[in-house]
Scaffold this motif. Structure first.
Motif, PDB file in Angstrom:
ATOM      1  N   ALA A  11     -46.526  40.896   0.878  1.00  0.00           N
ATOM      2  CA  ALA A  11     -47.356  40.802   2.074  1.00  0.00           C
ATOM      3  C   ALA A  11     -47.407  42.114   2.852  1.00  0.00           C
ATOM      4  CB  ALA A  11     -46.845  39.684   2.975  1.00  0.00           C
ATOM      5  N   MET A  31     -48.689  38.069   7.014  1.00  0.00           N
ATOM      6  CA  MET A  31     -48.241  36.706   7.269  1.00  0.00           C
ATOM      7  C   MET A  31     -49.429  35.903   7.791  1.00  0.00           C
ATOM      8  SD  MET A  31     -45.173  37.091   6.294  1.00  0.00           S
ATOM      9  CE  MET A  31     -44.473  35.503   6.736  1.00  0.00           C
ATOM     10  N   GLY A  47     -46.212  34.460   3.528  1.00  0.00           N
ATOM     11  CA  GLY A  47     -46.480  35.847   3.179  1.00  0.00           C
ATOM     12  C   GLY A  47     -47.258  35.869   1.878  1.00  0.00           C
ATOM     13  N   GLY A 219     -42.879  33.229   1.021  1.00  0.00           N
ATOM     14  CA  GLY A 219     -43.765  34.320   0.619  1.00  0.00           C
ATOM     15  C   GLY A 219     -43.829  34.458  -0.882  1.00  0.00           C
ATOM     16  N   THR A 319     -42.366  39.671   5.159  1.00  0.00           N
ATOM     17  CA  THR A 319     -42.775  39.389   3.774  1.00  0.00           C
ATOM     18  C   THR A 319     -42.815  37.901   3.457  1.00  0.00           C
ATOM     19  OG1 THR A 319     -40.502  39.424   2.912  1.00  0.00           O
ATOM     20  CG2 THR A 319     -41.672  41.534   3.026  1.00  0.00           C
ATOM     21  N   GLY A 320     -42.187  37.083   4.304  1.00  0.00           N
ATOM     22  CA  GLY A 320     -41.873  35.726   3.911  1.00  0.00           C
ATOM     23  C   GLY A 320     -40.654  35.733   3.006  1.00  0.00           C
ATOM     24  N   THR A 322     -39.354  35.308  -0.292  1.00  0.00           N
ATOM     25  CA  THR A 322     -40.013  35.326  -1.598  1.00  0.00           C
ATOM     26  C   THR A 322     -39.160  34.719  -2.708  1.00  0.00           C
ATOM     27  OG1 THR A 322     -39.309  37.617  -1.999  1.00  0.00           O
ATOM     28  CG2 THR A 322     -41.439  37.290  -0.933  1.00  0.00           C
TER      29      THR A 322
END
Length: 407
Positions: A11, A31, A47, A219, A319-320, A322
Motif C-alpha cells: 500500500a 489505506m 491496505g 493488507g 501498509t495494513g 500483510t
C-alpha cells in the motif's frame, strides 16, 4: 547471510524508493475501504495495491494466474536482472526459492465457489492448485527460471520472517548458493471475515499502542530479497541477517501470552546470535497490530529486555497487516532504514494518545531522527499458534560477527 537486492510492492508503493519515501512521511494513502464485502455488510479499511500496478500473467499456465502471484511478479520486477546474474554465476539449479504466505490463491477459490453456487460447476479457469500454499514458490521458480530447492512456509503472520531464517539454513547447508526469499499475501474474503469474526478488526484506521486502539487493518503485499552467503558484486546496497530467534509460547491458538514470554525468548535468542547488547539496537519495527492484547504483550516483552530505549514504530497503519508477507515487508523496511543516509525512520501513525497502562516505548514521530546512520534494527513477528520470530539486521559495513548458526 547477506540480503543483496530488494523488490517490494504494498500500500505504500510499487518499488523500494516509493515505499521508503511514503514510510518516512507516514503516508496512509494506500489505506482504503475494501472492495471485498464482509458477510455483515460492515465496511472495513485495508491496505490494498491498485489492480493497474499488477502485471498480467496471461503467458503463464492457468494455474499460476492468481492475484497472489501477480503481487509476487510485481515485487520481482526490480530483481530480474540480479536473478539472471545469479543464474549465470551459480547455475539455475543452485538458486532456491523460499516463500512465506498464508492466503496463496484463496481469493480465486472464493470466486470459483461463487461461480459453482450460481451455475453448479466450477469455472474452466479454476485449478485447485491455485490455493495450495506451495503455489507461490512453484510460480516464482518457473517465472524466474530457477530449479534449486523451493518451498513455502505458512505459520500465519510470522511466515516470511521464518522464511528468511530458512533461507539462511539452506545457504549454510550448502544446498544452494543464492535464495530468492520473502513473502506474499493477497486480500480475500476468508481472511477479512475471519478476523472480523474474531472481533480483531478496527472500526477505522488501526492505532497501535493508542489508548483507543481497537484492532487491526489487513493488507496485501509482496517483498523479496536475493540472499547469499557472501555479498554479490552487483549489489550496491546490502544488509546482513545478523541474528534470528524463534520460539513458541504454546499459550493459545490466537491470543498472545500476556507477558510476552515467547516473544522474549525469540528476541533474546536473536540478540545472542547477533552478539549484541540491547543498547546496540537503533530501531525496532514492531509487530504492533493495534489489538489490545498484542500491543500490551509486545511493550512488556521489550521493556523486560531493556529494549525500550530504541526508536520504534509499527508500520501496519501504513501498509495494513500483510499476514504471511508481514515479516518480509517489515524486513524490507529495516533494509531501507539501514541503507538510509540521513537517519530517517519509518513513521508511527496513530492518534498520539499513548496507552499509559502499558510499558512506554519511544515511538517514531515526524521529529524523530537518529544522530547517525542506523547500524542495527530489530524486527518482530508474532503469529497465531504462539509462533514468535525476531530478526536482527545490520549494515554490512558494521564490524562483528555475522554468525550463520541457528539458535
Amino acid at each position: 547471510m547477506y540480503l543483496n537486492h530488494l523488490g517490494v510492492i504494498c500500500a505504500l508503493g510499487n518499488n523500494p524508493h516509493e515505499v521508503w519515501q511514503n514510510a518516512v512521511r507516514g503516508s496512509q494513502l494506500g489505506m482504503q475501504t475494501s472492495n471485498f464485502p464482509l458477510v455483515d455488510g460492515t465496511p472495513i479499511i485495508v491496505g490494498q495495491v491498485a489492480d493497474e500496478q499488477l502485471p498480467s500473467l496471461a503467458a503463464m499456465p492457468p494455474n499460476y494466474q492468481t492475484r497472489n502471484n501477480q503481487l509476487a511478479a510485481a515485487a520481482l520486477t526490480d530483481l530480474r536482472s540480479a536473478i539472471e546474474n545469479c543464474k549465470a554465476q551459480f547455475g539455475a539449479e543452485r538458486v532456491a526459492v523460499i516463500v512465506g504466505t498464508s492466503t496463496s490463491g484463496i481469493a480465486e477459490g472464493e470466486q470459483a465457489l461463487k461461480h459453482y453456487t450460481e451455475q453448479q460447476k466450477l469455472p474452466d479457469s479454476f485449478h485447485y492448485s491455485m490455493q495450495e500454499m506451495a503455489a507461490p514458490a512453484d510460480f516464482i521458480a518457473q517465472y524466474c527460471g530457477v530449479s534449486g530447492p523451493r518451498y513455502s512456509i505458512s505459520i500465519a503472520c510470522s511466515s516470511s520472517a521464518r522464511a528468511l531464517m530458512s533461507a539462511r539454513e539452506i545457504l549454510t547447508s550448502g544446498l544452494a548458493d543464492a535464495v530468492i526469499v520473502g513473502g506474499v499475501d493477497s486480500l480475500c474474503r476468508l481472511t477479512l471475515n475471519g478476523f472480523r469474526a474474531l472481533e480483531s478488526t478496527s472500526a477505522g484506521l488501526c492505532q497501535p499502542f493508542s489508548k483507543q486502539r481497537d484492532g487491526i487493518n489487513i493488507g496485501e503485499a509482496a517483498a523479496f530479497f536475493i540472499a547469499t552467503r557472501e555479498p554479490l558484486a552487483d549489489a550496491a546496497d546490502q544488509i546482513c541477517l545478523r541474528g534470528a530467534g524463534h520460539a513458541s509460547d504454546a499459550y493459545h491458538m490466537t491470543a498472545p501470552e500476556p507477558h510476552g514470554r515467547g516473544a522474549q525468548l525469540a528476541i533474546s535468542a536473536a540478540l545472542r546470535q547477533a552478539n549484541l547488547a540491547p543498547q546496540a539496537i537503533d530501531y525496532i519495527n514492531l509487530h504492533g497490530t493495534g489489538t489490545p492484547l498484542n500491543d500490551a504483550m509486545e511493550a512488556s516483552a521489550l521493556a523486560s529486555l531493556e529494549l525500550n530505549h530504541a526508536f520504534a514504530s509499527s508500520t501496519k497503519p501504513l501498509t495494513g497487516h500483510t499476514l504471511g508477507a508481514a515479516g518480509a515487508l517489515e524486513a524490507a523496511l529495516c533494509w531501507l532504514t539501514l541503507n538510509a543516509t540521513e537517519g530517517q525512520l519509518p513513521m508511527h501513525c496513530y492518534d498520539g494518545v499513548y496507552d499509559d497502562a502499558i510499558e512506554k516505548l519511544p515511538l517514531v514521530t515526524s521529529d524523530s531522527k537518529l544522530e547517525h546512520r542506523a547500524q542495527h534494527c530489530l524486527s518482530n513477528s508474532f503469529a497465531f499458534g504462539g509462533n514468535n520470530v525476531a530478526l536482527i539486521f545490520s549494515r554490512s559495513d558494521v564490524g562483528g560477527t555475522t554468525n550463520d548458526s541457528t539458535d
